[in-house]
Design a protein around this motif. Structure first.
Motif, short mmCIF file in Angstrom:
data_model
loop_
_atom_site.label_atom_id
_atom_site.label_comp_id
_atom_site.label_asym_id
_atom_site.label_seq_id
_atom_site.Cartn_x
_atom_site.Cartn_y
_atom_site.Cartn_z
N LYS A 39 54.88 131.79 55.42
CA LYS A 39 54.88 130.89 56.73
C LYS A 39 54.93 131.85 57.90
O LYS A 39 54.40 131.67 59.19
CB LYS A 39 55.86 129.82 56.85
N ASN A 75 51.10 127.73 56.29
CA ASN A 75 51.89 126.95 55.57
C ASN A 75 51.66 126.31 54.32
O ASN A 75 52.09 125.26 53.87
CB ASN A 75 52.23 125.69 56.81
N LEU A 130 60.49 123.89 57.23
CA LEU A 130 60.92 125.00 57.79
C LEU A 130 62.34 125.17 57.21
O LEU A 130 63.07 124.15 57.15
CB LEU A 130 60.85 125.69 59.01
N ARG A 144 63.92 121.71 59.28
CA ARG A 144 63.26 121.98 60.39
C ARG A 144 61.71 121.58 59.79
O ARG A 144 61.30 121.46 58.77
CB ARG A 144 63.17 123.28 61.00
N VAL A 187 57.45 122.18 60.49
CA VAL A 187 56.58 123.06 61.41
C VAL A 187 55.76 122.59 62.18
O VAL A 187 55.37 123.37 63.25
CB VAL A 187 55.16 123.54 60.20
N ASP A 204 57.78 122.39 67.85
CA ASP A 204 57.63 123.56 68.72
C ASP A 204 58.93 124.31 68.76
O ASP A 204 58.87 125.66 68.27
CB ASP A 204 57.09 123.40 70.18
N HIS A 254 61.46 124.24 66.56
CA HIS A 254 61.92 124.56 65.31
C HIS A 254 61.18 125.63 64.76
O HIS A 254 61.63 126.70 64.41
CB HIS A 254 61.67 123.59 64.14
N ARG A 255 59.69 125.70 65.25
CA ARG A 255 59.11 126.97 64.93
C ARG A 255 59.62 128.18 65.70
O ARG A 255 59.78 129.34 65.40
CB ARG A 255 57.44 126.93 65.39
N GLN A 256 60.03 128.07 67.07
CA GLN A 256 60.30 129.25 67.91
C GLN A 256 61.65 129.64 67.30
O GLN A 256 61.85 130.86 67.21
CB GLN A 256 60.49 128.57 69.30
N GLU A 311 60.79 131.68 64.27
CA GLU A 311 60.27 132.95 64.37
C GLU A 311 61.23 133.87 65.08
O GLU A 311 61.19 135.25 64.72
CB GLU A 311 59.16 132.62 65.37
N ILE A 344 54.13 131.37 63.12
CA ILE A 344 54.04 130.12 62.13
C ILE A 344 52.90 129.03 62.74
O ILE A 344 53.09 128.63 63.92
CB ILE A 344 55.75 129.74 62.04
N ALA A 394 51.01 125.69 63.61
CA ALA A 394 52.07 124.40 64.01
C ALA A 394 51.63 123.26 63.46
O ALA A 394 51.88 122.30 63.52
CB ALA A 394 51.29 124.17 65.61
#
Length: 743
Positions: A137, A143, A366, A370, A372, A375, A377-379, A382, A392, A394
């Motif tokens: 990921k 993903n 994640l 979290r 994927v 927004d 959570h991805r940040q 990362e 990652i 979206a």
């Protein structure tokens, strides 16, 4: 670091109960040494009395795990260009170069990594799971990581998230000692989670009348035999039953209005749905006497301490998420959650499926519970992983069955299977085999040399297994146990996380994958859980090794590691509003109901003495003798009508395939249903690929296939063709090649 103590404490590598084991090394020089069939000295296992989850208890599988550690192992990497070729031994450098070249080629040719997919396992340690997420990921930007947890626990994940705002079982094993009602639905706990079931029975024997056991199951299993009330409902009618119980609770004013008003939402819509599910309608839908429905409803509307437990029989359904939510509805309706002896409690199928969920080990997750699609959570991930913003993807990746479908379409260039055996556990197995034959590179990381999936691989990687690598696992009650390496790695085998990390480094991400030990991996993972529901920031390998197993949440600020046995004790849930949600699903029944051509419902399950696909347990003579062969359970009335005879062979056919099995005529199965165990793949002497018959239709929310039911016809077997016959040449060639590696 490999330990060499006189005894070692670890967690059992089988089911999700997560029993503590004490492992004793082979006897010292001058004393008799127990050896396996290949002459390898065996470790002895016994229950660890210091482990708080199992208190020294262990089932027969855990007690014999020492007999499985060296037999039939894969020693070195093997490669072949096509399935028609023989395997040849290669170096690890060559093996990893082939993987990274295929990845680089796919990235260049397609412009993204969506043609790369990995299928992992609840037999991973948390460290393996975590580094795999970082590789797929983060580094690759796809993903497309999913796990066999998709086949067993994803409906529980989706149900908890939908109703309570987050994954995470709110209960603990101590609740078995304090509940006044144990409501078991879709779980043959006596055979699949035996240590927990024995704990419940021992309590009942010590204090008769202290607990009422209710079992909902179409079969009269060993679990059902011990029940005070057994509801043998029609297959696929679970949600209607739960709505009917809710209807009667409301009719008798058994709800908890204060809890509903203060801590829930969507109650009015829920009320409107269950109002239509009258006792008469439910009794007809479930093929159940109204009297039994009312008996169970009384237990709920008295607001007793009700502990609900479920497993595959609920999860493996086209409406698996809806049934989980329907069960949680009952607990919200009566306020039976977040307190001692009560709550909705999913029993995990695999030893570290919970750890996988915590590490983000499904295609929509994640680390740290979290998503994927979120927004923020991805940040967060990362930044923690030190990848550029946008690394990652979206959108969720391909779930397990979607990976098979993508291979069919020629869209997967590399499929990496690790620590699992999908050519026994997936549905519609002939279709899976055909799909794999279209994939340019199938990589299988496996500890054992002769799994069914290994026969459909191009590249076999020898994996260091539990006992040879250190790591952590989380059991069903959110308890984390440190599992040390106490044996030398077999041959050239490597821990999965080390292999994933080296691939990441070879792809150019040296800093992100620079781990010196599994302890380093766990530390990075634990930090990513800080502030989340599954906060494990206070845990480390050192703490777990020193203080023993710990239950989360366990934040680093905590002064007492054991301060929270249960979730939601403050009645505040993980939703944006802080309120739990009532769900409003209408019952659908089976995805493939019986018909004139296929008049019976086949359901599959497990035997006490075997586990999953027999890759490990099939090596123990004591376990094989418990269940020498798979048996087709059929009701006497159906057997007479279909002219099949006890002890003789029958042919079982669905819309997807045909298999044979020995008949067992028994009244423990209801009329119109038959049962087969799922363990026996095509490499077994008594091959019986039960999942060949199963369809791929799945819950639209959890993406979990309905592996618990399909429509079949049964007839006396006129002639028998072994399912293994079509693959005998390939099977024998591989076995001849691997024989030297087993010693």
């Amino acid at each position: 670091m490999t330990q060499s103590p006189r005894s070692v404490r670890s967690q059992c590598p089988y089911c999700g109960v997560g029993c503590g084991l004490e492992l004793l090394p082979p006897a010292e020089k001058g004393r008799a040494v127990r050896r396996d069939a290949e002459g390898n000295p065996m470790w002895t296992a016994r229950g660890d009395r210091q482990h708080p989850s199992s208190l020294g208890q262990v089932c027969i599988k855990g007690a014999t795990v020492g007999e499985t550690l060296a037999s039939g192992r894969l020693r070195q990497p093997l490669f072949r260009s096509s399935f028609n070729d023989n395997f040849e031994a290669i170096s690890w450098d060559d093996a990893l170069e082939r993987i990274t070249k295929q990845m680089a080629s796919s990235l260049e040719r397609r412009g993204n990594a969506n043609s790369i997919a990995m299928y992992g396992s609840g037999q991973f340690h948390t460290e393996d799971y975590y580094v795999a997420q970082k590789l797929m990921k983060g580094a690759l930007g796809t993903n497309n990581f999913d796990a066999n947890s998709r086949l067993c626990m994803s409906s529980a994940v989706a149900g908890y998230t939908r109703s309570l705002g987050s994954d995470g079982p709110p209960c603990c094993y101590d609740d078995l000692d304090h509940c006044s009602v144990a409501f078991l639905i879709g779980t043959n706990t006596a055979e699949c989670h035996p240590v927990l079931f024995q704990r419940l029975l021992k309590r009942k024997k010590r204090n008769p009348g202290s607990v009422t056991i209710v079992v909902v199951d179409p079969r009269r299993t060993d679990t059902a035999k011990a029940a005070d009330i057994h509801l043998p409902i029609a297959p696929g009618s679970d949600l209607a039953l739960l709505h009917g119980i809710a209807h009667l609770v409301l009719r008798e004013n058994g709800q908890d209005p204060t809890f509903i008003d203060d801590h829930t939402e969507n109650y009015e819509a829920f009320f409107d749905v269950v109002a239509r599910w009258t006792p008469r309608r439910v009794a007809r839908f479930c093929n159940l006497p109204e009297k039994r429905l009312r008996e169970v409803a009384q237990l709920f509307h008295r607001r007793e301490n009700v502990l609900s437990l479920w497993s595959m029989g609920v999860n493996q359904r086209q409406e698996g998420t809806a049934v989980v939510c329907g069960l949680i509805n009952l607990h919200l309706l009566t306020g039976q959650i977040g307190k001692e002896g009560a709550g909705p409690f999913s029993l995990t199928g695999q030893p570290n499926a919970m750890g996988g969920r915590e590490a983000g080990g499904l295609s929509h997750l994640l680390p740290g519970y979290r998503l994927v699609a979120n927004d923020q959570h991805r940040q967060d991930v990362e930044q923690a992983w030190k990848f550029p913003a946008g690394s990652i993807a979206a959108t969720p990746g391909l779930a397990a069955w979607q990976q098979i479908e993508a291979m069919e379409r020629g869209e997967i260039d590399l499929w990496w299977v690790a620590a699992t055996n999908p050519l026994v556990s997936m549905p519609d197995l002939d279709r899976v085999k055909a799909a794999m034959s279209k994939c340019p590179l199938v990589v299988v990381s496996e500890a054992y040399a002769d799994s069914e999936t290994s026969h459909y691989a191009h590249l076999l990687l020898p994996a260091a297994q539990w006992s040879e690598k250190e790591g952590a696992m989380t059991n069903s009650e959110r308890r984390v146990t440190y599992c040390p390496a106490y044996r030398r790695r077999f041959g050239e085998s490597r821990p999965d996380w080390e292999v994933f990390a080296e691939v990441g480094q070879r792809l150019g991400f040296e800093k992100q994958f620079r781990f010196n030990s599994a302890a380093d991996v766990y530390a990075e993972f634990a930090e990513l859980t800080r502030g989340r529901l599954c906060d494990m920031s206070g845990l480390s390998h050192a703490l777990l090794a020193e203080e023993g197993p710990q239950q989360w949440p366990c934040p680093s600020e905590s002064t007492t590691p054991h301060e929270s046995k249960r979730l939601y004790t403050d009645r505040r849930f993980a939703t944006p509003s802080g309120r739990a949600r009532f769900s409003i699903d209408q019952p659908l029944g089976l995805a493939e109901p019986p018909c004139d051509t296929y008049p019976l419902v086949l359901t599959v399950g497990r035997y006490l003495g075997q586990w999953h696909t027999m890759t490990r347990t099939g090596k123990v003579e004591r376990l094989r003798s418990m269940h020498p062969e798979p048996l087709l359970e059929i009701h006497p009335g159906d057997a007479q009508e279909l002219n099949v005879v006890n002890g003789e062979l029958a042919a079982i056919s669905s819309r997807r395939g045909h298999i044979t099995a020995t008949v067992k005529v028994t009244d423990k199965i209801r009329r119109g249903s038959v049962f087969l165990p799922m363990h026996w793949g095509f490499t077994q002497e008594s091959a019986c690929e039960a999942n060949t018959l199963m369809h791929d239709q799945a819950c639209p929310i959890s993406k979990q296939p309905e592996l618990k039911a399909c429509a079949v016809i049964v007839a006396a077997a006129v002639s028998v063709v072994k399912p293994i016959e079509q693959e005998k040449g390939r099977l024998e060639a591989l076995r001849r090649l691997l024989t030297p590696t087993l010693r």
